[in-house]
Design a protein around this motif. Structure first.
Motif, PDB file in Angstrom:
ATOM      1  N   ALA A 198      36.546  51.241  50.332  1.00 27.40           N
ATOM      2  CA  ALA A 198      36.136  50.068  51.112  1.00 27.40           C
ATOM      3  C   ALA A 198      36.632  48.790  50.454  1.00 27.40           C
ATOM      4  CB  ALA A 198      34.614  50.026  51.242  1.00 27.40           C
ATOM      5  N   HIS A 199      37.126  47.877  51.284  1.00 30.01           N
ATOM      6  CA  HIS A 199      37.575  46.572  50.804  1.00 30.01           C
ATOM      7  C   HIS A 199      37.380  45.555  51.914  1.00 30.01           C
ATOM      8  CE1 HIS A 199      39.983  43.274  49.312  1.00 30.01           C
ATOM      9  NE2 HIS A 199      40.790  43.358  50.359  1.00 30.01           N
ATOM     10  N   SER A 200      36.857  44.404  51.568  1.00 27.63           N
ATOM     11  CA  SER A 200      36.824  43.299  52.522  1.00 27.63           C
ATOM     12  C   SER A 200      36.805  41.991  51.747  1.00 27.63           C
ATOM     13  CB  SER A 200      35.602  43.388  53.450  1.00 27.63           C
ATOM     14  OG  SER A 200      34.463  42.834  52.829  1.00 27.63           O
ATOM     15  N   HIS A 201      36.983  40.901  52.468  1.00 28.70           N
ATOM     16  CA  HIS A 201      37.010  39.584  51.839  1.00 28.70           C
ATOM     17  C   HIS A 201      35.621  38.955  51.925  1.00 28.70           C
ATOM     18  CE1 HIS A 201      41.671  39.187  52.400  1.00 28.70           C
ATOM     19  NE2 HIS A 201      41.296  40.301  51.785  1.00 28.70           N
ATOM     20  N   SER A 202      34.656  39.601  51.312  1.00 23.53           N
ATOM     21  CA  SER A 202      33.282  39.101  51.309  1.00 23.53           C
ATOM     22  C   SER A 202      33.189  37.850  50.437  1.00 23.53           C
ATOM     23  CB  SER A 202      32.334  40.183  50.796  1.00 23.53           C
ATOM     24  OG  SER A 202      32.760  40.661  49.533  1.00 23.53           O
ATOM     25  N   VAL A 203      32.233  37.002  50.745  1.00 26.80           N
ATOM     26  CA  VAL A 203      32.166  35.675  50.124  1.00 26.80           C
ATOM     27  C   VAL A 203      31.956  35.750  48.618  1.00 26.80           C
ATOM     28  CG1 VAL A 203      30.836  33.531  50.010  1.00 26.80           C
ATOM     29  CG2 VAL A 203      31.375  34.552  52.227  1.00 26.80           C
ATOM     30  N   TYR A 204      30.952  36.489  48.179  1.00 23.49           N
ATOM     31  CA  TYR A 204      30.613  36.464  46.753  1.00 23.49           C
ATOM     32  C   TYR A 204      31.571  37.315  45.929  1.00 23.49           C
ATOM     33  CZ  TYR A 204      26.522  34.107  48.494  1.00 23.49           C
ATOM     34  OH  TYR A 204      25.696  33.206  49.124  1.00 23.49           O
ATOM     35  N   GLY A 205      32.132  38.352  46.544  1.00 25.82           N
ATOM     36  CA  GLY A 205      33.166  39.108  45.847  1.00 25.82           C
ATOM     37  C   GLY A 205      34.382  38.247  45.581  1.00 25.82           C
ATOM     38  N   ARG A 206      34.768  37.459  46.573  1.00 27.24           N
ATOM     39  CA  ARG A 206      35.898  36.547  46.375  1.00 27.24           C
ATOM     40  C   ARG A 206      35.573  35.490  45.325  1.00 27.24           C
ATOM     41  NH1 ARG A 206      37.430  34.154  52.025  1.00 27.24           N
ATOM     42  NH2 ARG A 206      35.274  34.690  52.496  1.00 27.24           N
ATOM     43  N   ALA A 207      34.352  34.965  45.398  1.00 30.13           N
ATOM     44  CA  ALA A 207      33.971  33.925  44.438  1.00 30.13           C
ATOM     45  C   ALA A 207      34.000  34.469  43.015  1.00 30.13           C
ATOM     46  CB  ALA A 207      32.584  33.392  44.780  1.00 30.13           C
ATOM     47  N   LEU A 208      33.442  35.663  42.822  1.00 29.63           N
ATOM     48  CA  LEU A 208      33.443  36.249  41.478  1.00 29.63           C
ATOM     49  C   LEU A 208      34.868  36.518  41.013  1.00 29.63           C
ATOM     50  CD1 LEU A 208      31.530  37.352  39.218  1.00 29.63           C
ATOM     51  CD2 LEU A 208      31.878  39.612  40.242  1.00 29.63           C
ATOM     52  N   SER A 209      35.716  36.985  41.943  1.00 30.42           N
ATOM     53  CA  SER A 209      37.089  37.321  41.560  1.00 30.42           C
ATOM     54  C   SER A 209      37.870  36.084  41.124  1.00 30.42           C
ATOM     55  CB  SER A 209      37.810  38.000  42.730  1.00 30.42           C
ATOM     56  OG  SER A 209      38.189  37.064  43.732  1.00 30.42           O
ATOM     57  N   ALA A 210      37.458  34.918  41.594  1.00 31.85           N
ATOM     58  CA  ALA A 210      38.159  33.683  41.240  1.00 31.85           C
ATOM     59  C   ALA A 210      37.739  33.140  39.881  1.00 31.85           C
ATOM     60  CB  ALA A 210      37.913  32.622  42.313  1.00 31.85           C
ATOM     61  N   LYS A 264      34.449  53.435  40.051  1.00 29.66           N
ATOM     62  CA  LYS A 264      33.970  53.344  41.428  1.00 29.66           C
ATOM     63  C   LYS A 264      34.369  52.036  42.089  1.00 29.66           C
ATOM     64  CE  LYS A 264      29.426  53.636  40.970  1.00 29.66           C
ATOM     65  NZ  LYS A 264      29.024  53.775  39.572  1.00 29.66           N
ATOM     66  N   ALA A 265      34.842  51.057  41.300  1.00 33.81           N
ATOM     67  CA  ALA A 265      35.141  49.748  41.881  1.00 33.81           C
ATOM     68  C   ALA A 265      36.163  49.009  41.037  1.00 33.81           C
ATOM     69  CB  ALA A 265      33.868  48.913  41.993  1.00 33.81           C
ATOM     70  N   VAL A 266      36.793  48.030  41.679  1.00 38.01           N
ATOM     71  CA  VAL A 266      37.716  47.150  40.971  1.00 38.01           C
ATOM     72  C   VAL A 266      37.591  45.755  41.582  1.00 38.01           C
ATOM     73  CG1 VAL A 266      39.663  47.753  42.492  1.00 38.01           C
ATOM     74  CG2 VAL A 266      40.107  46.803  40.216  1.00 38.01           C
ATOM     75  N   ILE A 267      37.632  44.750  40.719  1.00 36.97           N
ATOM     76  CA  ILE A 267      37.650  43.360  41.171  1.00 36.97           C
ATOM     77  C   ILE A 267      39.104  42.921  41.248  1.00 36.97           C
ATOM     78  CG2 ILE A 267      36.949  40.996  40.646  1.00 36.97           C
ATOM     79  CD1 ILE A 267      34.601  42.187  39.040  1.00 36.97           C
ATOM     80  N   GLY A 313      39.043  39.759  45.991  1.00 35.08           N
ATOM     81  CA  GLY A 313      37.772  40.349  46.401  1.00 35.08           C
ATOM     82  C   GLY A 313      37.476  41.644  45.686  1.00 35.08           C
ATOM     83  N   LEU A 314      36.704  42.501  46.337  1.00 37.88           N
ATOM     84  CA  LEU A 314      36.226  43.745  45.742  1.00 37.88           C
ATOM     85  C   LEU A 314      36.805  44.945  46.473  1.00 37.88           C
ATOM     86  CD1 LEU A 314      32.414  42.813  45.609  1.00 37.88           C
ATOM     87  CD2 LEU A 314      34.165  42.333  43.870  1.00 37.88           C
ATOM     88  N   LEU A 315      36.899  46.061  45.754  1.00 40.45           N
ATOM     89  CA  LEU A 315      37.300  47.330  46.352  1.00 40.45           C
ATOM     90  C   LEU A 315      36.484  48.432  45.690  1.00 40.45           C
ATOM     91  CD1 LEU A 315      40.735  48.634  47.379  1.00 40.45           C
ATOM     92  CD2 LEU A 315      39.369  50.045  45.837  1.00 40.45           C
ATOM     93  N   THR A 316      35.972  49.354  46.492  1.00 39.22           N
ATOM     94  CA  THR A 316      35.189  50.467  45.961  1.00 39.22           C
ATOM     95  C   THR A 316      35.750  51.785  46.482  1.00 39.22           C
ATOM     96  OG1 THR A 316      33.615  50.315  47.805  1.00 39.22           O
ATOM     97  CG2 THR A 316      33.068  49.114  45.781  1.00 39.22           C
TER      98      THR A 316
END
Length: 374
Positions: A233-245, A291-294, A299-302
């Motif tokens: 699963a991957h999407s451009h969710s708000v907080y995942g993007r914020a954390l990735s930045a 299980k996941a990568v930033i 964003g996030l991917l699981t």
């Protein structure tokens, strides 16, 4: 099966007989002969059986309902005007012999005595586990339903950003193919019949829509590198993007975040939309066995052994990112110790835990969005 697993009791269970008859052409009389004083206590309880309840059952005026309680005989007698006059055109019970049926089927509220407080054997309690399939077609349908449900859930959580985002399910019969959401269709509208089957060369072999090239590039590489990964699963969710930045990883500052303790990677590069298979392979390498990568600035991917777990890991990772960003904005944070974080990971971070946590979400979406199965 024990009595604990049976249906909820009804008034008839407490009676030796409940009968009804005409009291002239315009009235009905019903009599409940209870088995004992305990049964009579149920039938005579005015909070359970009263004029309003009878009126609702038979669609009559509550003010015309008469209830007579006779404790010496363990009998409750009820009279009210017939909803339909005897022998009238709409009368389907001329002798009123069946009028008692709704009353006998009236569900009794839960009542407990000390004798009822008996431990229930664990094997009789409900505890869901993943279905084990022996038929590829049935398993394919199951995975597609979970995929469509996960996409609807992502839509409900607001994880859409235009056409960005994708969840995939490896095909159980052809493992070098995966099912994915169609390009340009809202997460909130995806149905099972909309899903695409795509091979690892990016060709759509089943479906009507085009595939998102980034979905192909990333997910083909992940599924190829991770034979254990059924879902990703991957999407451009708000907080995942914020954390990735920020360049941060997810820190063990909450119990939920411990599901990712020492079990998520970080892809440090950003080179535009990830539609190049080589970029997908680099992302898969950064994911590794986690299980996941930033994905930095992305964003996030699981990934997991089921669509259910992959979707849940994404949801809880997004929320953990939100909690981390909020906590750090409020001040300094207190991290859980390495030993306790590892211990908690063992309690909440395994694949079956992710699958199980997803089930209530799937139950909700299938109840509110039954069309997803079309």
């Amino acid at each position: 099966m024990s009595e604990h697993a049976t249906r909820r009791p009804v008034l008839g269970d407490y009676a030796t007989e409940i009968r009804s008859k005409n009291a002239g052409p315009f009235w009905v009389t019903m009599e409940t002969f209870m088995k004992d004083s305990a049964g009579y206590a149920v039938a005579a309880d005015e909070s359970f059986l009263n004029e309003a309840v009878v009126a609702d059952l038979y669609r009559v005026d509550a003010e015309q309902v008469q209830i007579f309680r006779i404790p010496a005989l363990n009998v409750v007698k009820i009279s009210f005007p017939r909803p339909v006059t005897q022998a009238g055109l709409r009368d389907r019970d001329i002798h009123a012999g069946q009028h008692h049926v709704p009353l006998a089927a009236l569900r009794v509220p839960d009542r407990l005595t000390r004798e009822d407080l008996v431990p229930i054997p664990e094997e009789e309690l409900i505890f869901r586990l993943p279905t084990v399939f022996t038929d590829a077609a049935a398993e394919r349908r199951h995975r597609k339903e979970r995929l469509a449900g996960a996409l609807r859930i992502f839509g409900r959580f607001g994880f859409e950003e235009g056409v960005a985002g994708h969840i995939t399910a490896r095909d159980p019969e052809f493992p070098d193919h995966f099912w994915v959401n169609p390009f340009g269709v809202s997460f909130k509208h995806v149905k099972v019949s909309d899903l695409l089957l795509v091979n690892h060369q990016g060709d759509v072999v089943q479906g009507r829509h085009r595939v998102n090239r980034a979905a192909f590039a990333i997910h083909a590489a992940v599924h190829a590198a991770r034979p254990d990964a059924v879902g990703a699963a991957h999407s451009h969710s708000v907080y995942g993007r914020a954390l990735s930045a920020t360049g941060q990883r997810l820190e063990p500052i909450t119990q939920d975040a411990c599901a990712f303790y020492e079990d998520h990677g970080c892809y440090e590069n950003y080179s535009g939309v990830a539609d190049d298979p080589a970029e997908g392979r680099r992302i898969a390498e950064a994911l590794g066995g986690h299980k996941a990568v930033i994905l930095r600035n992305h964003g996030l991917l699981t990934a997991a052994g089921s669509v259910d777990a992959a979707a849940y890991w994404f949801i809880t990772m997004e929320r953990s990112a939100q909690a981390q960003l909020a906590a750090k904005a409020a001040g300094s944070t207190i991290q859980i110790s390495h030993e306790e974080a590892k211990h908690t990971y063992g309690q909440v971070g395994f694949d079956l835990a992710g699958w199980f946590q997803f089930q209530p979400l799937f139950d909700q979406i299938t109840r509110t969005d039954p069309d997803l199965f079309d």
